[in-house]
Design a protein around this motif. Structure first.
Motif, mmCIF file in Angstrom:
data_model
loop_
_atom_site.group_PDB
_atom_site.id
_atom_site.type_symbol
_atom_site.label_atom_id
_atom_site.label_comp_id
_atom_site.label_asym_id
_atom_site.label_seq_id
_atom_site.Cartn_x
_atom_site.Cartn_y
_atom_site.Cartn_z
ATOM 1 N N LEU A 1 0.720 -0.947 -0.512
ATOM 2 C CA LEU A 1 -0.380 -0.346 -0.529
ATOM 3 C C LEU A 1 0.655 1.073 0.227
ATOM 4 O O LEU A 1 0.410 2.695 -0.487
ATOM 5 C CB LEU A 1 -1.612 0.012 1.063
ATOM 6 C CG LEU A 1 -2.104 -0.792 1.357
ATOM 7 C CD1 LEU A 1 -2.769 -1.196 2.473
ATOM 8 C CD2 LEU A 1 -3.459 -0.865 -0.261
ATOM 9 N N ALA B 1 0.626 4.438 -2.919
ATOM 10 C CA ALA B 1 0.909 5.653 -3.132
ATOM 11 C C ALA B 1 1.618 6.325 -2.933
ATOM 12 O O ALA B 1 1.700 7.323 -3.420
ATOM 13 C CB ALA B 1 0.418 5.591 -1.397
ATOM 14 N N LEU C 1 -5.286 6.863 -0.778
ATOM 15 C CA LEU C 1 -4.942 5.268 -1.125
ATOM 16 C C LEU C 1 -6.964 4.663 -0.494
ATOM 17 O O LEU C 1 -6.956 5.212 -0.177
ATOM 18 C CB LEU C 1 -4.826 5.110 -0.345
ATOM 19 C CG LEU C 1 -4.149 3.199 -0.029
ATOM 20 C CD1 LEU C 1 -3.846 2.084 -1.623
ATOM 21 C CD2 LEU C 1 -3.113 2.638 0.546
ATOM 22 N N ALA D 1 -3.805 -1.838 -5.346
ATOM 23 C CA ALA D 1 -4.547 -1.275 -4.379
ATOM 24 C C ALA D 1 -5.202 -0.127 -5.442
ATOM 25 O O ALA D 1 -5.199 0.268 -6.959
ATOM 26 C CB ALA D 1 -3.109 -0.442 -4.185
ATOM 27 N N LEU E 1 -6.730 3.961 -5.943
ATOM 28 C CA LEU E 1 -6.279 4.666 -5.790
ATOM 29 C C LEU E 1 -7.505 5.735 -6.054
ATOM 30 O O LEU E 1 -7.938 5.791 -7.772
ATOM 31 C CB LEU E 1 -4.870 5.517 -6.649
ATOM 32 C CG LEU E 1 -3.951 4.044 -6.012
ATOM 33 C CD1 LEU E 1 -2.904 4.377 -7.112
ATOM 34 C CD2 LEU E 1 -3.332 4.522 -4.908
#
Length: 200
Positions: free
Chosen positions: A72, A76, A84, A102, A104
């Motif tokens: 993560l 980010a 995030l 992830a 975003l």
């Protein structure tokens, strides 16, 4: 060419009907897009997501070494201008066998539903790819916000409520006019029989 108003239709009724038609069109089109969401998500999974999370053959037997927190943090850092949201673990439905993915989100109001996907390699924690959604999934994301009134907040929800009530009023008014004209066209004996039937 626009149709001329009929003698019994007021101009204000035309205006309200136009607004209701617009709202119904938006809700119908966005609902149609949302109904195709599962198919389009599957298409994205087997094309773009698969291309983002394909691991080299030599990595097939190596266990993940990067933790979810590291993944993560790497995602980010790759897109600091974005917020995030959440992540999928390797092997999950929307992740590869050897990648974290992830989600975003955009920080601007217009971009809250237009998120990007970051693929983080599970062994090293390296970000292999960050891609926006394809246009057909962006359309789905915006359709969801419009359909449920989330894009404009409370004002849009109130607009949808007003349009729904206006549509209900127009439908009820049309039914009442139809019934009134039907009663006027009925012969006297038939009208008397109908009145007697309702009285009973």
């Amino acid at each position: 060419m626009r149709h001329l108003p009929s003698p019994w239709t007021r101009p204000s009724a035309n205006t309200s009907q136009g607004g209701c038609r617009t709202a119904l069109t938006v809700v119908s089109v966005t609902g149609l897009l949302l109904s195709a969401a599962s198919i389009l998500l599957l298409l994205w999974q087997v094309t773009e997501l698969k291309a983002m999370t394909t691991a080299p053959p030599a990595a097939a037997t190596v266990a993940p070494a990067a933790t979810i927190d590291q993944a993560l943090a790497a995602a980010a850092a790759a897109r600091p201008a974005r917020r995030l949201g959440f992540a999928f673990l390797p092997g999950a439905e929307y992740a590869g066998e050897h990648h974290y993915t992830a989600v975003l989100y955009g920080r601007e109001a217009y971009a809250t539903g237009l998120f990007e996907i970051a693929a983080v390699e599970a062994r090293s924690g390296r970000v292999d790819a960050v891609r926006p959604l394809p246009p057909y999934l962006q359309a789905i994301a915006l359709a969801e916000l419009l359909h449920f009134g989330d894009y404009g907040g409370l004002p849009l929800k109130l607009l949808w409520l007003g349009s729904a009530l206006g549509t209900l009023a127009i439908t009820a008014n049309g039914a009442w006019q139809w019934w009134a004209k039907r009663r006027q066209r009925c012969p006297a004996p038939v009208a008397a029989a109908l009145a007697l039937e309702h009285a009973e």
